[in-house]
Design a protein around this motif. Structure first.
Motif, PDB file in Angstrom:
ATOM      1  N   PRO A   9       0.847  -1.201   0.000  1.00 15.48           N
ATOM      2  CA  PRO A   9       0.000   0.000   0.000  1.00 15.48           C
ATOM      3  C   PRO A   9       0.885   1.255   0.000  1.00 15.48           C
ATOM      4  O   PRO A   9       1.613   1.512   0.955  1.00 15.48           O
ATOM      5  N   ILE A  10       0.811   2.003  -1.080  1.00 17.15           N
ATOM      6  CA  ILE A  10       1.674   3.169  -1.273  1.00 17.15           C
ATOM      7  C   ILE A  10       0.833   4.437  -1.294  1.00 17.15           C
ATOM      8  O   ILE A  10      -0.226   4.483  -1.926  1.00 17.15           O
ATOM      9  N   LYS A  11       1.308   5.469  -0.633  1.00 15.68           N
ATOM     10  CA  LYS A  11       0.618   6.769  -0.654  1.00 15.68           C
ATOM     11  C   LYS A  11       0.636   7.313  -2.075  1.00 15.68           C
ATOM     12  O   LYS A  11       1.638   7.187  -2.794  1.00 15.68           O
ATOM     13  N   LEU A  12      -0.482   7.924  -2.481  1.00 13.19           N
ATOM     14  CA  LEU A  12      -0.634   8.404  -3.856  1.00 13.19           C
ATOM     15  C   LEU A  12       0.511   9.294  -4.310  1.00 13.19           C
ATOM     16  O   LEU A  12       0.962   9.196  -5.451  1.00 13.19           O
ATOM     17  N   GLU A  13       1.013  10.155  -3.416  1.00 12.82           N
ATOM     18  CA  GLU A  13       2.061  11.095  -3.826  1.00 12.82           C
ATOM     19  C   GLU A  13       3.397  10.414  -4.134  1.00 12.82           C
ATOM     20  O   GLU A  13       4.293  11.026  -4.712  1.00 12.82           O
ATOM     21  N   PHE A  14       3.519   9.125  -3.798  1.00 12.20           N
ATOM     22  CA  PHE A  14       4.767   8.400  -4.062  1.00 12.20           C
ATOM     23  C   PHE A  14       4.621   7.333  -5.152  1.00 12.20           C
ATOM     24  O   PHE A  14       5.532   6.536  -5.369  1.00 12.20           O
ATOM     25  N   GLN A  17       7.438   7.350  -7.909  1.00 10.29           N
ATOM     26  CA  GLN A  17       8.724   6.954  -7.337  1.00 10.29           C
ATOM     27  C   GLN A  17       8.734   5.465  -6.993  1.00 10.29           C
ATOM     28  O   GLN A  17       9.725   4.777  -7.217  1.00 10.29           O
ATOM     29  N   TYR A  18       7.620   4.984  -6.444  1.00  9.24           N
ATOM     30  CA  TYR A  18       7.578   3.569  -6.072  1.00  9.24           C
ATOM     31  C   TYR A  18       7.606   2.680  -7.309  1.00  9.24           C
ATOM     32  O   TYR A  18       8.273   1.650  -7.321  1.00  9.24           O
ATOM     33  N   ALA A  19       6.897   3.063  -8.352  1.00  9.67           N
ATOM     34  CA  ALA A  19       6.908   2.277  -9.589  1.00  9.67           C
ATOM     35  C   ALA A  19       8.327   2.166 -10.131  1.00  9.67           C
ATOM     36  O   ALA A  19       8.759   1.078 -10.542  1.00  9.67           O
ATOM     37  N   PHE A  78      16.228 -14.044  -2.000  1.00  6.89           N
ATOM     38  CA  PHE A  78      15.098 -13.456  -1.277  1.00  6.89           C
ATOM     39  C   PHE A  78      15.596 -12.402  -0.292  1.00  6.89           C
ATOM     40  O   PHE A  78      15.045 -11.301  -0.218  1.00  6.89           O
ATOM     41  N   SER A  79      16.641 -12.718   0.448  1.00  5.34           N
ATOM     42  CA  SER A  79      17.210 -11.748   1.399  1.00  5.34           C
ATOM     43  C   SER A  79      17.650 -10.484   0.679  1.00  5.34           C
ATOM     44  O   SER A  79      17.371  -9.366   1.128  1.00  5.34           O
ATOM     45  N   LYS A  80      18.320 -10.657  -0.463  1.00  2.00           N
ATOM     46  CA  LYS A  80      18.785  -9.493  -1.228  1.00  2.00           C
ATOM     47  C   LYS A  80      17.620  -8.673  -1.762  1.00  2.00           C
ATOM     48  O   LYS A  80      17.721  -7.460  -1.879  1.00  2.00           O
ATOM     49  N   SER A  81      16.510  -9.333  -2.082  1.00  2.00           N
ATOM     50  CA  SER A  81      15.368  -8.608  -2.632  1.00  2.00           C
ATOM     51  C   SER A  81      14.732  -7.680  -1.598  1.00  2.00           C
ATOM     52  O   SER A  81      13.965  -6.787  -1.955  1.00  2.00           O
ATOM     53  N   HIS A  82      15.037  -7.900  -0.330  1.00  2.00           N
ATOM     54  CA  HIS A  82      14.467  -7.071   0.727  1.00  2.00           C
ATOM     55  C   HIS A  82      15.453  -6.042   1.274  1.00  2.00           C
ATOM     56  O   HIS A  82      15.179  -5.385   2.272  1.00  2.00           O
ATOM     57  N   GLU A  83      16.594  -5.894   0.606  1.00  2.00           N
ATOM     58  CA  GLU A  83      17.533  -4.834   0.950  1.00  2.00           C
ATOM     59  C   GLU A  83      17.118  -3.565   0.217  1.00  2.00           C
ATOM     60  O   GLU A  83      16.422  -3.623  -0.792  1.00  2.00           O
ATOM     61  N   ASN A  84      17.532  -2.442   0.713  1.00  2.00           N
ATOM     62  CA  ASN A  84      17.280  -1.146   0.057  1.00  2.00           C
ATOM     63  C   ASN A  84      15.796  -0.896  -0.199  1.00  2.00           C
ATOM     64  O   ASN A  84      15.393  -0.508  -1.298  1.00  2.00           O
ATOM     65  N   MET A  85      15.006  -1.135   0.821  1.00  2.00           N
ATOM     66  CA  MET A  85      13.570  -0.868   0.713  1.00  2.00           C
ATOM     67  C   MET A  85      13.342   0.645   0.665  1.00  2.00           C
ATOM     68  O   MET A  85      14.156   1.411   1.183  1.00  2.00           O
ATOM     69  N   PRO A  86      12.249   1.093   0.067  1.00  2.00           N
ATOM     70  CA  PRO A  86      11.959   2.527   0.034  1.00  2.00           C
ATOM     71  C   PRO A  86      11.657   3.058   1.433  1.00  2.00           C
ATOM     72  O   PRO A  86      11.386   2.272   2.353  1.00  2.00           O
ATOM     73  N   PRO A  87      11.671   4.374   1.581  1.00  2.00           N
ATOM     74  CA  PRO A  87      11.389   4.969   2.896  1.00  2.00           C
ATOM     75  C   PRO A  87      10.014   4.549   3.419  1.00  2.00           C
ATOM     76  O   PRO A  87       9.058   4.407   2.657  1.00  2.00           O
ATOM     77  N   LYS A  88       9.925   4.374   4.727  1.00  2.00           N
ATOM     78  CA  LYS A  88       8.666   3.953   5.352  1.00  2.00           C
ATOM     79  C   LYS A  88       7.539   4.957   5.120  1.00  2.00           C
ATOM     80  O   LYS A  88       6.369   4.574   5.075  1.00  2.00           O
ATOM     81  N   ASP A  89       7.871   6.234   4.949  1.00  2.00           N
ATOM     82  CA  ASP A  89       6.805   7.224   4.764  1.00  2.00           C
ATOM     83  C   ASP A  89       6.134   7.127   3.392  1.00  2.00           C
ATOM     84  O   ASP A  89       5.141   7.794   3.147  1.00  2.00           O
ATOM     85  N   TRP A  90       6.636   6.302   2.485  1.00  2.00           N
ATOM     86  CA  TRP A  90       5.965   6.066   1.209  1.00  2.00           C
ATOM     87  C   TRP A  90       4.740   5.157   1.396  1.00  2.00           C
ATOM     88  O   TRP A  90       3.833   5.153   0.583  1.00  2.00           O
ATOM     89  N   PHE A  91       4.731   4.361   2.468  1.00  2.00           N
ATOM     90  CA  PHE A  91       3.704   3.341   2.676  1.00  2.00           C
ATOM     91  C   PHE A  91       2.521   3.901   3.463  1.00  2.00           C
ATOM     92  O   PHE A  91       2.695   4.640   4.413  1.00  2.00           O
TER      93      PHE A  91
END
Length: 104
Positions: A9-14, A17-19, A78-91
């Protein structure tokens, strides 16, 4: 076969950037090289009039069977796929995972 939907779930304003982040991230984590992997689709939310607004970006993966998917979740890829996640405030909420088995 097993279908896995991972919903973010991503905030509309992001959204833009998330895409961009999502496209970049999936090319780096080598899921397509995992045993039992069949395909992946990246899904962006679309809005329709008179329908509740949803804003979940979704990664849909298809696996040969549950064992293949579970083996992937224990892998280095799988572990590598979860590195460098976007900022929490995008969610706008917590990601969710749904797993389905095809009816044949």
């Amino acid at each position: 076969m097993v279908i896995v939907l991972t919903k973010f779930p991503i905030k509309l304003e992001f959204n833009e950037q998330y895409a961009a982040h999502l496209k970049d991230a999936v090319t780096k984590h080598q899921v397509e090289e995992q045993p039992g992997f069949i395909e992946m689709r990246l899904l962006a939310p679309q809005h329709m009039p008179h329908v509740s607004e949803a804003n979940n970006f979704t990664i849909e993966t298809t696996w040969k069977d549950m064992k293949s998917f579970l083996d992937y979740t224990r892998s280095e890829a799988f572990s590598k796929s979860h590195e460098n996640m976007p900022p929490k405030d995008w969610f706008s909420g917590r990601p969710e995972v749904e797993v389905y088995e095809t009816i044949e």
